[in-house]
Design a protein around this motif. Structure first.
Motif, PDB file in Angstrom:
ATOM      1  N   PHE A 288       1.102  -0.685   0.063  1.00  0.00           N
ATOM      2  CA  PHE A 288      -0.222   0.470  -0.032  1.00  0.00           C
ATOM      3  C   PHE A 288       1.040   1.624  -0.089  1.00  0.00           C
ATOM      4  O   PHE A 288       1.859   1.262   0.426  1.00  0.00           O
ATOM      5  N   ASP A 289       0.580   2.426  -0.440  1.00  0.00           N
ATOM      6  CA  ASP A 289       1.127   3.398  -1.201  1.00  0.00           C
ATOM      7  C   ASP A 289      -0.074   4.811  -1.023  1.00  0.00           C
ATOM      8  O   ASP A 289      -0.698   4.815  -1.886  1.00  0.00           O
ATOM      9  N   SER A 290       0.043   5.082   0.131  1.00  0.00           N
ATOM     10  CA  SER A 290      -1.437   6.476  -0.131  1.00  0.00           C
ATOM     11  C   SER A 290      -1.122   7.272  -1.214  1.00  0.00           C
ATOM     12  O   SER A 290      -2.339   8.083  -2.000  1.00  0.00           O
ATOM     13  N   LYS A 291       0.063   7.687  -1.219  1.00  0.00           N
ATOM     14  CA  LYS A 291       0.310   9.035  -2.857  1.00  0.00           C
ATOM     15  C   LYS A 291      -0.176   8.326  -3.662  1.00  0.00           C
ATOM     16  O   LYS A 291      -1.659   8.490  -4.780  1.00  0.00           O
ATOM     17  N   LYS A 292       0.248   6.431  -3.737  1.00  0.00           N
ATOM     18  CA  LYS A 292      -0.249   6.005  -5.288  1.00  0.00           C
ATOM     19  C   LYS A 292      -1.534   6.225  -5.307  1.00  0.00           C
ATOM     20  O   LYS A 292      -2.148   6.185  -6.517  1.00  0.00           O
ATOM     21  N   TRP A 293      -2.577   5.860  -4.248  1.00  0.00           N
ATOM     22  CA  TRP A 293      -3.757   5.615  -4.112  1.00  0.00           C
ATOM     23  C   TRP A 293      -5.303   6.664  -4.253  1.00  0.00           C
ATOM     24  O   TRP A 293      -5.901   6.614  -5.534  1.00  0.00           O
TER      25      TRP A 293
ATOM     26  N   SER B 137      -6.193  -2.110 -12.242  1.00  0.00           N
ATOM     27  CA  SER B 137      -5.769  -2.408 -10.777  1.00  0.00           C
ATOM     28  C   SER B 137      -5.162  -2.305  -9.501  1.00  0.00           C
ATOM     29  O   SER B 137      -5.209  -2.941  -8.672  1.00  0.00           O
ATOM     30  N   THR B 138      -4.350  -1.494 -10.079  1.00  0.00           N
ATOM     31  CA  THR B 138      -3.902  -1.032  -8.743  1.00  0.00           C
ATOM     32  C   THR B 138      -4.083  -0.686  -7.709  1.00  0.00           C
ATOM     33  O   THR B 138      -3.866  -1.487  -6.421  1.00  0.00           O
ATOM     34  N   ARG B 139      -5.766  -0.275  -7.972  1.00  0.00           N
ATOM     35  CA  ARG B 139      -5.721   0.153  -5.824  1.00  0.00           C
ATOM     36  C   ARG B 139      -6.363  -1.667  -5.306  1.00  0.00           C
ATOM     37  O   ARG B 139      -6.025  -2.213  -4.341  1.00  0.00           O
ATOM     38  N   TRP B 140      -6.518  -2.535  -6.511  1.00  0.00           N
ATOM     39  CA  TRP B 140      -7.366  -3.789  -5.895  1.00  0.00           C
ATOM     40  C   TRP B 140      -5.824  -3.988  -5.504  1.00  0.00           C
ATOM     41  O   TRP B 140      -5.748  -5.045  -4.650  1.00  0.00           O
ATOM     42  N   ASP B 141      -4.587  -4.401  -6.208  1.00  0.00           N
ATOM     43  CA  ASP B 141      -3.914  -4.914  -5.927  1.00  0.00           C
ATOM     44  C   ASP B 141      -3.086  -4.350  -4.398  1.00  0.00           C
ATOM     45  O   ASP B 141      -2.209  -5.340  -3.850  1.00  0.00           O
ATOM     46  N   MET B 142      -3.658  -3.171  -4.087  1.00  0.00           N
ATOM     47  CA  MET B 142      -2.586  -3.051  -2.934  1.00  0.00           C
ATOM     48  C   MET B 142      -4.445  -3.145  -1.464  1.00  0.00           C
ATOM     49  O   MET B 142      -3.611  -3.468  -0.267  1.00  0.00           O
ATOM     50  N   MET B 143      -5.103  -3.555  -1.868  1.00  0.00           N
ATOM     51  CA  MET B 143      -6.071  -4.293  -1.582  1.00  0.00           C
ATOM     52  C   MET B 143      -5.884  -4.662   0.112  1.00  0.00           C
ATOM     53  O   MET B 143      -6.071  -4.021   1.535  1.00  0.00           O
ATOM     54  N   ASN B 144      -4.670  -5.968  -0.254  1.00  0.00           N
ATOM     55  CA  ASN B 144      -4.231  -6.216   0.979  1.00  0.00           C
ATOM     56  C   ASN B 144      -3.145  -6.352   1.840  1.00  0.00           C
ATOM     57  O   ASN B 144      -3.723  -5.927   3.474  1.00  0.00           O
ATOM     58  N   SER B 145      -2.885  -5.150   1.361  1.00  0.00           N
ATOM     59  CA  SER B 145      -1.371  -4.536   1.802  1.00  0.00           C
ATOM     60  C   SER B 145      -2.267  -4.040   3.039  1.00  0.00           C
ATOM     61  O   SER B 145      -1.602  -3.337   4.092  1.00  0.00           O
ATOM     62  N   LEU B 146      -3.182  -3.174   2.465  1.00  0.00           N
ATOM     63  CA  LEU B 146      -3.649  -2.079   2.938  1.00  0.00           C
ATOM     64  C   LEU B 146      -5.132  -2.200   4.433  1.00  0.00           C
ATOM     65  O   LEU B 146      -4.500  -2.024   5.322  1.00  0.00           O
ATOM     66  N   ARG B 147      -5.039  -3.423   4.360  1.00  0.00           N
ATOM     67  CA  ARG B 147      -6.121  -4.359   5.682  1.00  0.00           C
ATOM     68  C   ARG B 147      -5.071  -5.095   6.146  1.00  0.00           C
ATOM     69  O   ARG B 147      -5.480  -4.671   7.764  1.00  0.00           O
ATOM     70  N   ASN B 148      -4.346  -5.583   5.564  1.00  0.00           N
ATOM     71  CA  ASN B 148      -3.397  -6.197   6.808  1.00  0.00           C
ATOM     72  C   ASN B 148      -2.365  -5.200   7.548  1.00  0.00           C
ATOM     73  O   ASN B 148      -2.314  -5.615   8.915  1.00  0.00           O
ATOM     74  N   ASN B 149      -1.671  -3.758   6.822  1.00  0.00           N
ATOM     75  CA  ASN B 149      -0.813  -3.242   7.950  1.00  0.00           C
ATOM     76  C   ASN B 149      -1.856  -1.929   7.947  1.00  0.00           C
ATOM     77  O   ASN B 149      -0.847  -0.892   8.992  1.00  0.00           O
ATOM     78  N   HIS B 150      -3.226  -1.671   8.370  1.00  0.00           N
ATOM     79  CA  HIS B 150      -3.279  -0.423   8.619  1.00  0.00           C
ATOM     80  C   HIS B 150      -4.596  -0.773   9.893  1.00  0.00           C
ATOM     81  O   HIS B 150      -5.953  -2.022   8.722  1.00  0.00           O
TER      82      HIS B 150
ATOM     83  N   ASN C  69      -7.316  11.145   4.782  1.00  0.00           N
ATOM     84  CA  ASN C  69      -5.775  11.861   5.012  1.00  0.00           C
ATOM     85  C   ASN C  69      -5.160  10.885   4.516  1.00  0.00           C
ATOM     86  O   ASN C  69      -4.178  10.450   3.582  1.00  0.00           O
ATOM     87  N   LEU C  70      -5.650   9.135   4.287  1.00  0.00           N
ATOM     88  CA  LEU C  70      -4.752   8.141   4.161  1.00  0.00           C
ATOM     89  C   LEU C  70      -5.078   7.765   2.590  1.00  0.00           C
ATOM     90  O   LEU C  70      -4.439   7.767   2.016  1.00  0.00           O
ATOM     91  N   LEU C  71      -6.293   7.864   2.415  1.00  0.00           N
ATOM     92  CA  LEU C  71      -6.890   7.573   1.252  1.00  0.00           C
ATOM     93  C   LEU C  71      -7.264   8.469   0.259  1.00  0.00           C
ATOM     94  O   LEU C  71      -7.667   8.147  -1.235  1.00  0.00           O
ATOM     95  N   GLY C  72      -7.365   9.328   0.733  1.00  0.00           N
ATOM     96  CA  GLY C  72      -7.725  10.616  -0.190  1.00  0.00           C
ATOM     97  C   GLY C  72      -9.502  11.010   0.005  1.00  0.00           C
ATOM     98  O   GLY C  72     -10.168  10.608   0.604  1.00  0.00           O
TER      99      GLY C  72
END
Length: 120
Positions: A31-36, A47-60, A72-75
């Motif tokens: 997950f990269d907040s700026k990229k999101w 599929s950029t946001r889909w590809d980051m979903m597991n990282s977002l869920r598991n690490n935040h 602030n995190l996701l825009g």
């Protein structure tokens, strides 16, 4: 029952167990907040946001945050259905033409009480 048959059955059961245990835990992309926030639905980033979903869920820890902390995190959210629900478009899931949304639910205390990922 022969040794090879027992080993084969044990191997298959182990593979099935591991696939259920790891389901949803393997991240496609960190997950990269700026990229999101700067994501655009283009051919290169479907599929950029889909590809980051597991990282977002598991690490935040999303539950318990305020709406402003999520923004602030996701825009800014793409959809605001009610005062107690807002969501983000995830783009294509990488599984055919399915798209999805990340929906947040706000509790009476003003904090995120739940969130869901919908694909369809």
């Amino acid at each position: 029952m022969g040794k090879n048959k027992t080993f084969g059955i044990l191997f298959i059961v182990t593979i099935i167990f591991l696939s259920f245990s790891l389901r949803g835990k393997l991240s496609g992309e960190k997950f990269d907040s700026k990229k999101w926030k700067n994501w655009t639905e283009s051919e290169m980033e479907f599929s950029t946001r889909w590809d980051m979903m597991n990282s977002l869920r598991n690490n935040h820890d999303l539950k318990g945050k305020t709406k402003n902390e999520i923004i602030n995190l996701l825009g800014k959210p793409e959809f605001e259905e009610t005062n107690s629900e807002f969501s983000y478009y995830l783009g294509y899931s990488g599984r055919g033409i399915n798209t999805g949304r990340l929906i947040f639910y706000i509790g009476l205390d003003g904090k995120i009480c739940d969130f869901k990922v919908y694909q369809g």
